[in-house]
Design a protein around this motif. Structure first.
Motif, PDB file in Angstrom:
ATOM      1  N   TYR A 267       0.836  -1.191   0.000  1.00  0.00           N
ATOM      2  CA  TYR A 267       0.000   0.000   0.000  1.00  0.00           C
ATOM      3  C   TYR A 267       0.873   1.245   0.000  1.00  0.00           C
ATOM      4  CZ  TYR A 267      -3.611  -3.301   1.371  1.00  0.00           C
ATOM      5  OH  TYR A 267      -4.478  -4.361   1.405  1.00  0.00           O
TER       6      TYR A 267
ATOM      7  N   LEU B 147       0.820   5.732  -0.131  1.00  0.00           N
ATOM      8  CA  LEU B 147       0.194   6.817   0.623  1.00  0.00           C
ATOM      9  C   LEU B 147      -0.868   7.456  -0.259  1.00  0.00           C
ATOM     10  CD1 LEU B 147       3.457   8.585   1.836  1.00  0.00           C
ATOM     11  CD2 LEU B 147       2.091   6.931   3.108  1.00  0.00           C
ATOM     12  N   TYR B 148      -2.004   7.780   0.296  1.00  0.00           N
ATOM     13  CA  TYR B 148      -3.044   8.495  -0.441  1.00  0.00           C
ATOM     14  C   TYR B 148      -2.954   9.952  -0.012  1.00  0.00           C
ATOM     15  CZ  TYR B 148      -7.426   9.394  -2.822  1.00  0.00           C
ATOM     16  OH  TYR B 148      -8.378   9.868  -3.682  1.00  0.00           O
TER      17      TYR B 148
ATOM     18  N   ASP C  36      -3.588  13.954  -1.197  1.00  0.00           N
ATOM     19  CA  ASP C  36      -4.184  14.966  -2.070  1.00  0.00           C
ATOM     20  C   ASP C  36      -4.803  14.342  -3.321  1.00  0.00           C
ATOM     21  OD1 ASP C  36      -4.978  17.510  -2.765  1.00  0.00           O
ATOM     22  OD2 ASP C  36      -3.031  18.097  -3.591  1.00  0.00           O
ATOM     23  N   GLY C  37      -5.510  13.251  -3.123  1.00  0.00           N
ATOM     24  CA  GLY C  37      -6.263  12.645  -4.216  1.00  0.00           C
ATOM     25  C   GLY C  37      -5.508  11.675  -5.100  1.00  0.00           C
ATOM     26  N   GLU C  38      -4.281  11.350  -4.748  1.00  0.00           N
ATOM     27  CA  GLU C  38      -3.549  10.381  -5.565  1.00  0.00           C
ATOM     28  C   GLU C  38      -2.701   9.456  -4.703  1.00  0.00           C
ATOM     29  OE1 GLU C  38       0.268  12.479  -7.336  1.00  0.00           O
ATOM     30  OE2 GLU C  38      -1.523  13.674  -7.727  1.00  0.00           O
ATOM     31  N   TRP C  39      -2.445   8.268  -5.228  1.00  0.00           N
ATOM     32  CA  TRP C  39      -1.629   7.281  -4.532  1.00  0.00           C
ATOM     33  C   TRP C  39      -0.164   7.556  -4.831  1.00  0.00           C
ATOM     34  CZ3 TRP C  39      -3.301   4.272  -0.826  1.00  0.00           C
ATOM     35  CH2 TRP C  39      -4.668   4.008  -0.761  1.00  0.00           C
TER      36      TRP C  39
ATOM     37  N   GLU D 286       3.817   6.040  -4.113  1.00  0.00           N
ATOM     38  CA  GLU D 286       4.720   4.998  -3.609  1.00  0.00           C
ATOM     39  C   GLU D 286       5.995   5.684  -3.143  1.00  0.00           C
ATOM     40  OE1 GLU D 286       4.245   1.586  -3.568  1.00  0.00           O
ATOM     41  OE2 GLU D 286       2.208   1.842  -4.312  1.00  0.00           O
TER      42      GLU D 286
ATOM     43  N   HIS E 239       5.832  14.653   2.251  1.00  0.00           N
ATOM     44  CA  HIS E 239       4.544  13.996   2.016  1.00  0.00           C
ATOM     45  C   HIS E 239       3.492  14.534   2.992  1.00  0.00           C
ATOM     46  CE1 HIS E 239       7.274  10.675   0.492  1.00  0.00           C
ATOM     47  NE2 HIS E 239       6.569  11.051  -0.577  1.00  0.00           N
TER      48      HIS E 239
ATOM     49  N   ALA F  68       0.100  16.604   2.149  1.00  0.00           N
ATOM     50  CA  ALA F  68      -1.213  16.164   2.630  1.00  0.00           C
ATOM     51  C   ALA F  68      -1.927  17.298   3.371  1.00  0.00           C
ATOM     52  CB  ALA F  68      -1.056  14.951   3.548  1.00  0.00           C
TER      53      ALA F  68
END
Length: 80
Positions: free
Chosen positions: A13, A15-16, A18-21, A23, A49, A53
């Motif tokens: 998994y 990080l999500y 600001d609307g995007e994943w 890595e 990051h 966010a």
């Protein structure tokens, strides 16, 4: 002797933010509390990051969000 991890069955998994994943290069194992085996791998956030966010969250607060739209979003979250 290190743990043997079957990477085919371990989910990863990001990080999500600001609307995007996203890595990241750095990962952390999440252990099953009963077996202590690796259950998943997650990306580790760095300072930039977190800053991204927070900025995304501040921008989201400025968007209009009707009570009904909020209800729709919450109902989708319940389904997850």
């Amino acid at each position: 002797m290190g743990d043997i991890v079957n990477t085919a069955s371990v989910k990863q998994y990001g990080l999500y933010v600001d609307g995007e994943w996203i890595e990241t290069k750095k990962e952390m194992n999440v252990l099953d509390k009963y077996t202590q085996e690796t259950a998943a791998k997650v990306s580790v956030a760095e300072k930039h990051h977190v800053d991204q966010a927070v900025q995304g969250a501040k921008q989201a607060l400025k968007a209009s969000f009707s009570p009904y739209t909020r209800y729709e979003v919450l109902m989708k979250v319940v389904e997850l």
